[in-house]
Design a protein around this motif. Structure first.
Motif, short mmCIF file in Angstrom:
data_model
loop_
_atom_site.label_atom_id
_atom_site.label_comp_id
_atom_site.label_asym_id
_atom_site.label_seq_id
_atom_site.Cartn_x
_atom_site.Cartn_y
_atom_site.Cartn_z
N PHE A 1 0.96 -1.05 0.09
CA PHE A 1 0.04 -0.18 -0.06
C PHE A 1 1.00 1.33 0.02
O PHE A 1 2.01 1.26 0.51
CB PHE A 1 -1.22 0.07 1.10
N GLU A 2 0.34 2.32 -0.51
CA GLU A 2 0.99 3.51 -0.70
C GLU A 2 0.40 4.46 0.25
O GLU A 2 1.03 5.44 0.98
CB GLU A 2 0.87 4.16 -2.06
N LYS A 3 -0.97 4.47 0.58
CA LYS A 3 -1.57 5.15 1.57
C LYS A 3 -2.54 4.46 2.61
O LYS A 3 -2.95 3.49 2.15
CB LYS A 3 -2.61 6.12 0.96
N ILE A 4 -2.76 4.92 3.70
CA ILE A 4 -3.46 4.07 4.65
C ILE A 4 -4.31 4.83 5.63
O ILE A 4 -3.84 5.99 6.02
CB ILE A 4 -2.75 2.77 5.49
N VAL A 5 -5.38 4.67 5.84
CA VAL A 5 -6.55 4.98 6.85
C VAL A 5 -6.30 4.28 8.27
O VAL A 5 -6.62 3.11 7.87
CB VAL A 5 -7.47 5.67 6.41
N LEU A 6 -6.27 4.89 9.23
CA LEU A 6 -6.22 3.78 10.47
C LEU A 6 -7.53 4.23 11.27
O LEU A 6 -7.81 5.26 11.76
CB LEU A 6 -5.01 4.06 11.40
N VAL A 7 -8.19 3.09 11.40
CA VAL A 7 -9.47 3.18 12.21
C VAL A 7 -9.65 2.36 13.60
O VAL A 7 -9.47 1.15 13.26
CB VAL A 7 -10.89 2.97 11.40
N ALA A 8 -9.57 2.82 14.72
CA ALA A 8 -9.57 2.32 16.13
C ALA A 8 -9.85 2.85 17.08
O ALA A 8 -10.04 4.23 16.92
CB ALA A 8 -8.18 1.43 16.20
N PRO A 9 -10.23 2.21 18.10
CA PRO A 9 -10.70 2.80 19.67
C PRO A 9 -9.60 3.62 19.77
O PRO A 9 -8.42 3.30 19.51
CB PRO A 9 -11.02 1.80 20.43
N PRO A 10 -9.59 4.86 20.69
CA PRO A 10 -8.48 5.87 20.80
C PRO A 10 -7.35 4.90 21.73
O PRO A 10 -6.24 5.32 21.29
CB PRO A 10 -9.28 6.72 21.91
N LYS A 11 -7.70 4.06 22.45
CA LYS A 11 -6.64 3.52 23.35
C LYS A 11 -5.63 2.71 22.23
O LYS A 11 -4.52 2.62 22.34
CB LYS A 11 -7.22 2.70 24.43
#
Length: 148
Positions: free
Chosen positions: A99-109
């Motif tokens: 991958f060249e770009k990534i979006v991270l989605v996760a609970p804050p902790k």
């Protein structure tokens, strides 16, 4: 929820402390179409099932009283280790050019724990973060939430 469109070929990691979905947008910013590229899961039973015994007790110096000692929260420790292993997987994938770009989605902790372990090669490819737990949502609902 996400302030800019997710480009074609951008990866999206949707994770919590026990499950990680690696998605890729094969659509465009206007009409996203996320496809699952990889799923990782860790079995992490509740802490009560992982602890060996009751919390220990220590004698207070000179007073004759005893104080409880907090036991290790094995469930939380498992989540932290999983976040670190996801960061390691991202490094290997980035190094191989997956991958060249990534979006991270996760609970804050979990997002914070992952961030501590991200390699610079991965950090340079992160184009966004969303501090929410979306792992139990179907992929089409994740598309809607991130595109809204």
């Amino acid at each position: 929820m996400f302030d800019k469109p997710i480009d074609y070929k951008t990866w999206i990691l949707v994770a919590d402390g026990e499950k990680a979905l690696f998605l890729e947008n094969v659509g465009d910013g206007e009409l996203p179409n996320f496809e699952i590229r990889r799923v990782e899961e860790q079995e992490n039973p509740p802490d009560r099932e992982q602890g060996a015994h009751r919390p220990g007790r220590l004698g207070d110096a000179g007073s004759g009283h005893r104080s409880a000692v907090a036991d290790t929260d094995w469930h939380e420790l498992g989540k932290e280790r999983f976040a670190a292993s996801i960061a390691e997987m991202l490094y290997r994938m980035a190094h191989r050019g997956r991958f060249e770009k990534i979006v991270l989605v996760a609970p804050p902790k979990i997002l914070g724990e992952m961030r501590q372990h991200l390699h610079k090669e991965v950090e340079a490819r992160v184009v966004g973060e969303v501090a929410k737990d979306l792992t139990n949502h179907p992929v089409d609902r994740i598309e809607q939430l991130l595109a809204a």
